[in-house]
Design an enzyme around this catalytic site. Structure first.
Site, PDB file in Angstrom:
ATOM      1  CD  GLU A  33      -3.134  -0.252   0.160  1.00  0.00           C
ATOM      2  OE1 GLU A  33      -3.305   0.125  -1.016  1.00  0.00           O
ATOM      3  OE2 GLU A  33      -3.653  -1.263   0.633  1.00  0.00           O
ATOM      4  CB  THR A  35       4.554   0.286  -2.617  1.00  0.00           C
ATOM      5  OG1 THR A  35       3.436  -0.504  -3.037  1.00  0.00           O
ATOM      6  CG2 THR A  35       4.889  -0.045  -1.174  1.00  0.00           C
ATOM      7  CB  SER A  67     -24.718   8.000 -12.663  1.00  0.00           C
ATOM      8  OG  SER A  67     -24.518   7.092 -11.591  1.00  0.00           O
ATOM      9  CB  SER A 125     -16.014   1.238  -0.215  1.00  0.00           C
ATOM     10  OG  SER A 125     -15.830   1.025  -1.606  1.00  0.00           O
ATOM     11  CG  ASP A 174      -6.347   2.271  -7.118  1.00  0.00           C
ATOM     12  OD1 ASP A 174      -5.666   1.403  -6.527  1.00  0.00           O
ATOM     13  OD2 ASP A 174      -6.789   3.291  -6.546  1.00  0.00           O
TER      14      ASP A 174
END
Length: 387
Positions: A33, A35, A67, A125, A174
């Protein structure tokens, strides 16, 4: 579910023309994390939850976005001639940012689109709803306009758009996980070179459980960019003492030898986390390959302590969730996951403990914090694809 989205699309935009469907997943990072912008290794996997897109080409340059998650906003109209970030654009800044990044690379969008979006990643989240939307948009543009771009390039374009259009200085993890995910595998990625390998996640008698603290974070907030700046400052000072390109180039021993080159105590702790977490990620993958799940869990726990104390990206609610998890026999490892400042924990829990874990942690968390946590027993899925 996809059929319902198509019906909603037709209700909003009419029935004519070819309607296409796409999906890009969210991700959870098992270890490694903060990194990814420090030249280190990460170990994320794509989830089976993510963002769906239903799309049709237009003949003009108009863009229409809707949306299902933000129904009250209705259809948001804009145009290919207005690819600039604005507060009023709200969530559409994410797809518009990807369009902007494609055009910046000389891939001109010749006509507008009608777009319907639905995401089943819980908002705020930390499971990468924004990266999922960026990869989804990249995939839509590739398929709609026939651009010759790989999924790795789509991930890089998504990162560019988030950095330079939406103002969050995120690393590549991500978007890479969302674009390149593979069912039942995590991705061992060297963020410095983008070399990667798939590692089967074989947890024979255990499950991955994500716990949502229901504390929302926004990574565009200054704290995330502050951490990045602190690491860059530490790197500059370390480079005067040792020949490195990134913090990920250092072993723990090398860091301990040269750490006094970093003048600020805060920057030193940030750099320590980046160096040690990178080595933990490398060892964790070796442990998983060797079937040493207990060793993997221990490294997850150490990762949380480092993120809490050295990197300071945890928060009271997350620490409560992790502390509660650690007390339960059958929990192999538990840590904060994602950017931090709220969001989720990821735990590896033995199959016969999952129900106890959810009820025990859920009850104690509500008593201590005053609101409920949400639990997701997750499956590892594929990366972005045409449905």
């Amino acid at each position: 579910m996809v059929q319902k989205l198509i019906e909603k699309f037709k209700e909003l935009y009419g029935e004519e023309g070819e309607i296409r469907k796409y999906f890009a997943p969210g991700r959870v990072n098992l270890i490694g994390e903060h990194t990814d912008y420090n030249g280190g290794h990460v170990f994320p996997c794509a989830l089976t939850i993510g963002t769906y897109g239903v799309v049709r080409s237009r003949e003009d340059r108009k863009l229409r976005f809707y949306s299902v998650n933000f129904e009250k906003l209705g259809v948001i109209e804009t145009s290919l001639d207005d690819l600039t970030p604005s507060k009023e654009a709200g969530w559409t800044n994410y797809p518009k940012g990807v369009m902007w990044a494609f055009e910046k690379r000389g891939m001109k969008l010749s006509h507008g689109l009608d777009v319907l979006i639905y995401g089943d990643i819980p908002n705020g989240s930390g499971l990468s709803s924004s990266a999922s939307l960026e990869v989804l948009t990249g995939l839509i543009l590739k398929e709609t306009y026939g651009f010759d771009v790989s999924m790795v390039e789509i991930a890089l374009i998504g990162q560019d758009s988030e950095n330079n259009f939406n103002g969050c200085n995120c690393g590549i993890m991500d978007q890479f996980a969302s674009a390149m995910g593979k069912k039942d595998n995590a991705i061992f990625l060297d963020t410095n070179t983008l070399n990667y390998e798939y590692a089967p996640v074989v947890l024979e008698d255990a499950k991955i459980v994500i716990t949502n603290s229901k504390v929302k974070h926004s990574l565009v907030d200054s704290a995330y960019n502050d951490r990045r700046n602190e690491c860059e400052q530490a790197l500059k000072e370390l480079q005067k003492a040792v020949d490195i390109k990134t913090l990920g180039d250092l072993s723990e021993e090398e860091f301990e030898t040269h750490k006094d080159a970093v003048k600020s105590e805060v920057c030193r702790r940030r750099a320590k986390h980046a160096v040690y977490e990178n080595q933990r990620a490398i060892r964790a993958v070796q442990a998983l390959k060797a079937g040493e799940i207990a060793a993997f869990g221990k490294l997850m726990n150490e990762s949380h302590v480092s993120l809490r104390d050295d990197y300071e990206v945890s928060c009271e609610e997350i620490d409560i969730l992790v502390d509660l998890a650690w007390k339960i026999p059958g929990v192999i490892g538990s840590r904060i996951t994602g950017g931090g400042f709220g969001g989720c924990t990821v735990s590896i829990v033995k199959n016969d403990t999952v129900d106890t874990f959810i009820s025990t942690v859920g009850k104690a968390y509500q008593e201590k914090v005053g609101h409920e946590a949400e639990f997701y027993v997750v499956e590892i899925g594929d990366g972005g694809h045409v449905i």
